[in-house]
Scaffold this motif. Structure first.
Motif, PDB file in Angstrom:
ATOM      1  N   VAL A  63       0.827  -1.212   0.000  1.00  0.00           N
ATOM      2  CA  VAL A  63       0.000   0.000   0.000  1.00  0.00           C
ATOM      3  C   VAL A  63       0.861   1.262   0.000  1.00  0.00           C
ATOM      4  O   VAL A  63       0.662   2.159  -0.820  1.00  0.00           O
ATOM      5  N   LYS A  75      -0.417   1.645  -3.497  1.00  0.00           N
ATOM      6  CA  LYS A  75      -1.840   1.666  -3.135  1.00  0.00           C
ATOM      7  C   LYS A  75      -2.542   0.419  -3.686  1.00  0.00           C
ATOM      8  O   LYS A  75      -3.653   0.467  -4.174  1.00  0.00           O
ATOM      9  N   TYR A  77      -4.335  -2.092  -2.768  1.00  0.00           N
ATOM     10  CA  TYR A  77      -5.235  -2.677  -1.773  1.00  0.00           C
ATOM     11  C   TYR A  77      -5.755  -4.043  -2.214  1.00  0.00           C
ATOM     12  O   TYR A  77      -5.995  -4.913  -1.405  1.00  0.00           O
TER      13      TYR A  77
END
Length: 165
Positions: A63, A75, A77
Protein backbone atom coordinates in the motif's frame (compact mmCIF):
# COMPACT_ATOMS: atom_id res chain seq x y z
CA UNK A 1 23.39 -27.56 -19.04
CA UNK A 2 19.98 -28.96 -18.30
CA UNK A 3 16.85 -27.69 -20.03
CA UNK A 4 15.22 -26.46 -16.79
CA UNK A 5 18.14 -24.16 -15.98
CA UNK A 6 18.30 -22.85 -19.57
CA UNK A 7 14.58 -22.05 -19.44
CA UNK A 8 14.97 -20.23 -16.13
CA UNK A 9 17.83 -18.13 -17.46
CA UNK A 10 15.70 -17.04 -20.35
CA UNK A 11 13.16 -15.32 -18.06
CA UNK A 12 14.95 -11.98 -17.66
CA UNK A 13 15.85 -11.95 -21.35
CA UNK A 14 12.12 -11.87 -22.14
CA UNK A 15 11.63 -8.61 -20.21
CA UNK A 16 11.63 -5.27 -22.02
CA UNK A 17 14.67 -3.05 -21.45
CA UNK A 18 13.16 -1.02 -18.59
CA UNK A 19 11.78 -4.07 -16.77
CA UNK A 20 15.05 -5.93 -17.25
CA UNK A 21 17.03 -3.01 -15.81
CA UNK A 22 14.75 -2.92 -12.77
CA UNK A 23 14.95 -6.70 -12.39
CA UNK A 24 18.75 -6.53 -12.33
CA UNK A 25 18.61 -3.70 -9.76
CA UNK A 26 16.49 -5.90 -7.48
CA UNK A 27 19.06 -8.68 -7.80
CA UNK A 28 21.70 -6.30 -6.38
CA UNK A 29 19.93 -6.74 -3.02
CA UNK A 30 20.81 -10.45 -3.07
CA UNK A 31 24.36 -10.47 -4.47
CA UNK A 32 23.24 -10.55 -8.13
CA UNK A 33 21.70 -14.00 -7.68
CA UNK A 34 18.62 -14.64 -9.81
CA UNK A 35 16.08 -16.71 -7.85
CA UNK A 36 14.85 -18.25 -11.10
CA UNK A 37 18.34 -19.60 -11.83
CA UNK A 38 18.85 -21.40 -8.52
CA UNK A 39 18.65 -25.18 -8.56
CA UNK A 40 16.15 -26.99 -6.33
CA UNK A 41 18.96 -28.14 -4.04
CA UNK A 42 20.02 -24.57 -3.24
CA UNK A 43 16.66 -23.69 -1.66
CA UNK A 44 15.70 -24.45 1.93
CA UNK A 45 12.33 -25.36 3.37
CA UNK A 46 13.42 -24.58 6.94
CA UNK A 47 10.82 -22.11 8.20
CA UNK A 48 13.20 -21.07 10.98
CA UNK A 49 15.21 -19.29 8.27
CA UNK A 50 12.32 -16.89 7.55
CA UNK A 51 12.66 -13.29 8.72
CA UNK A 52 9.73 -12.19 10.95
CA UNK A 53 7.55 -10.74 8.16
CA UNK A 54 4.25 -9.41 9.55
CA UNK A 55 0.97 -8.15 8.15
CA UNK A 56 2.21 -4.58 8.67
CA UNK A 57 5.32 -5.32 6.58
CA UNK A 58 2.95 -6.45 3.80
CA UNK A 59 0.79 -3.34 4.10
CA UNK A 60 3.82 -1.07 4.18
CA UNK A 61 5.05 -2.61 0.94
CA UNK A 62 1.81 -3.17 -1.02
CA UNK A 63 0.00 0.00 0.00
CA UNK A 64 2.63 2.54 1.02
CA UNK A 65 5.56 1.29 -1.07
CA UNK A 66 6.60 3.43 -4.03
CA UNK A 67 6.55 2.12 -7.58
CA UNK A 68 9.86 2.21 -9.40
CA UNK A 69 8.01 3.03 -12.60
CA UNK A 70 5.49 5.71 -11.56
CA UNK A 71 7.22 7.08 -8.44
CA UNK A 72 3.77 6.94 -6.80
CA UNK A 73 2.63 4.80 -3.87
CA UNK A 74 1.50 1.34 -4.95
CA UNK A 75 -1.84 1.67 -3.13
CA UNK A 76 -2.36 -1.96 -4.14
CA UNK A 77 -5.23 -2.68 -1.77
CA UNK A 78 -6.48 -5.49 -4.03
CA UNK A 79 -3.32 -7.48 -3.28
CA UNK A 80 -4.36 -7.54 0.36
CA UNK A 81 -7.44 -9.51 -0.74
CA UNK A 82 -5.09 -12.31 -1.79
CA UNK A 83 -5.55 -13.79 1.67
CA UNK A 84 -8.30 -15.86 0.07
CA UNK A 85 -5.81 -17.39 -2.38
CA UNK A 86 -3.63 -18.33 0.56
CA UNK A 87 -6.58 -19.77 2.53
CA UNK A 88 -7.66 -21.86 -0.47
CA UNK A 89 -4.24 -23.51 -0.61
CA UNK A 90 -3.18 -21.85 -3.87
CA UNK A 91 0.25 -20.97 -2.45
CA UNK A 92 2.51 -24.00 -2.41
CA UNK A 93 6.12 -25.05 -2.22
CA UNK A 94 7.49 -22.19 -0.10
CA UNK A 95 11.27 -22.02 -0.51
CA UNK A 96 13.89 -19.89 1.21
CA UNK A 97 17.34 -18.82 0.08
CA UNK A 98 19.85 -16.70 1.97
CA UNK A 99 22.82 -15.78 -0.23
CA UNK A 100 26.17 -16.11 1.47
CA UNK A 101 27.51 -12.80 2.75
CA UNK A 102 24.13 -11.12 2.26
CA UNK A 103 21.82 -9.82 4.97
CA UNK A 104 18.65 -10.29 2.92
CA UNK A 105 16.61 -13.46 2.33
CA UNK A 106 14.70 -14.49 -0.79
CA UNK A 107 11.42 -16.35 -0.45
CA UNK A 108 9.77 -17.98 -3.45
CA UNK A 109 6.59 -20.00 -3.90
CA UNK A 110 4.29 -21.37 -6.54
CA UNK A 111 0.92 -19.63 -6.71
CA UNK A 112 -2.00 -20.84 -8.78
CA UNK A 113 -3.62 -18.42 -11.25
CA UNK A 114 -6.79 -16.92 -9.84
CA UNK A 115 -8.64 -17.09 -13.18
CA UNK A 116 -6.92 -19.92 -15.07
CA UNK A 117 -6.50 -22.92 -12.82
CA UNK A 118 -5.38 -25.19 -15.66
CA UNK A 119 -2.29 -23.02 -16.27
CA UNK A 120 1.04 -23.79 -14.58
CA UNK A 121 1.50 -21.91 -11.29
CA UNK A 122 3.22 -18.54 -11.19
CA UNK A 123 6.43 -18.09 -9.22
CA UNK A 124 6.55 -14.86 -7.23
CA UNK A 125 9.49 -14.09 -5.00
CA UNK A 126 10.18 -11.48 -2.35
CA UNK A 127 13.36 -10.16 -0.83
CA UNK A 128 13.06 -9.66 2.92
CA UNK A 129 15.41 -7.73 5.20
CA UNK A 130 16.40 -9.40 8.50
CA UNK A 131 13.72 -7.29 10.24
CA UNK A 132 11.01 -8.72 7.95
CA UNK A 133 10.70 -5.51 5.96
CA UNK A 134 10.03 -6.13 2.27
CA UNK A 135 12.92 -4.92 0.13
CA UNK A 136 11.35 -5.82 -3.21
CA UNK A 137 9.20 -8.39 -4.97
CA UNK A 138 8.62 -9.91 -8.38
CA UNK A 139 6.22 -12.29 -10.09
CA UNK A 140 6.12 -14.01 -13.45
CA UNK A 141 2.59 -12.72 -14.13
CA UNK A 142 2.06 -9.67 -16.29
CA UNK A 143 1.37 -7.41 -13.29
CA UNK A 144 4.28 -8.90 -11.35
CA UNK A 145 6.79 -6.83 -13.27
CA UNK A 146 5.15 -3.87 -11.52
CA UNK A 147 6.10 -5.61 -8.23
CA UNK A 148 2.69 -5.64 -6.51
CA UNK A 149 0.31 -8.29 -7.83
CA UNK A 150 -2.08 -10.54 -5.91
CA UNK A 151 0.34 -13.46 -6.28
CA UNK A 152 2.98 -11.50 -4.35
CA UNK A 153 0.29 -10.69 -1.77
CA UNK A 154 -0.63 -14.37 -1.45
CA UNK A 155 3.05 -15.23 -0.98
CA UNK A 156 3.25 -12.65 1.83
CA UNK A 157 0.33 -14.29 3.64
CA UNK A 158 2.03 -17.69 3.31
CA UNK A 159 5.26 -16.26 4.71
CA UNK A 160 3.47 -14.57 7.61
CA UNK A 161 1.69 -17.84 8.48
CA UNK A 162 4.92 -19.84 8.19
CA UNK A 163 7.15 -17.71 10.41
CA UNK A 164 7.76 -19.65 13.63
CA UNK A 165 6.27 -17.91 16.68
Amino acid sequence: MDKEKTTKRMYREKLNATAKQRYLEKLCEINQIDPYELSAGEWSRDMNALPPCTYMDMVNYLVYGVSYYTKQQFKCYKSLESHEQFCCGWVQDLQIYKPGGCKNTVVLAKVMHSQRLSQPPLTPWVILAPSGEVVSAHCTCMAGVAESCTHVGALFFKVEASVPQ
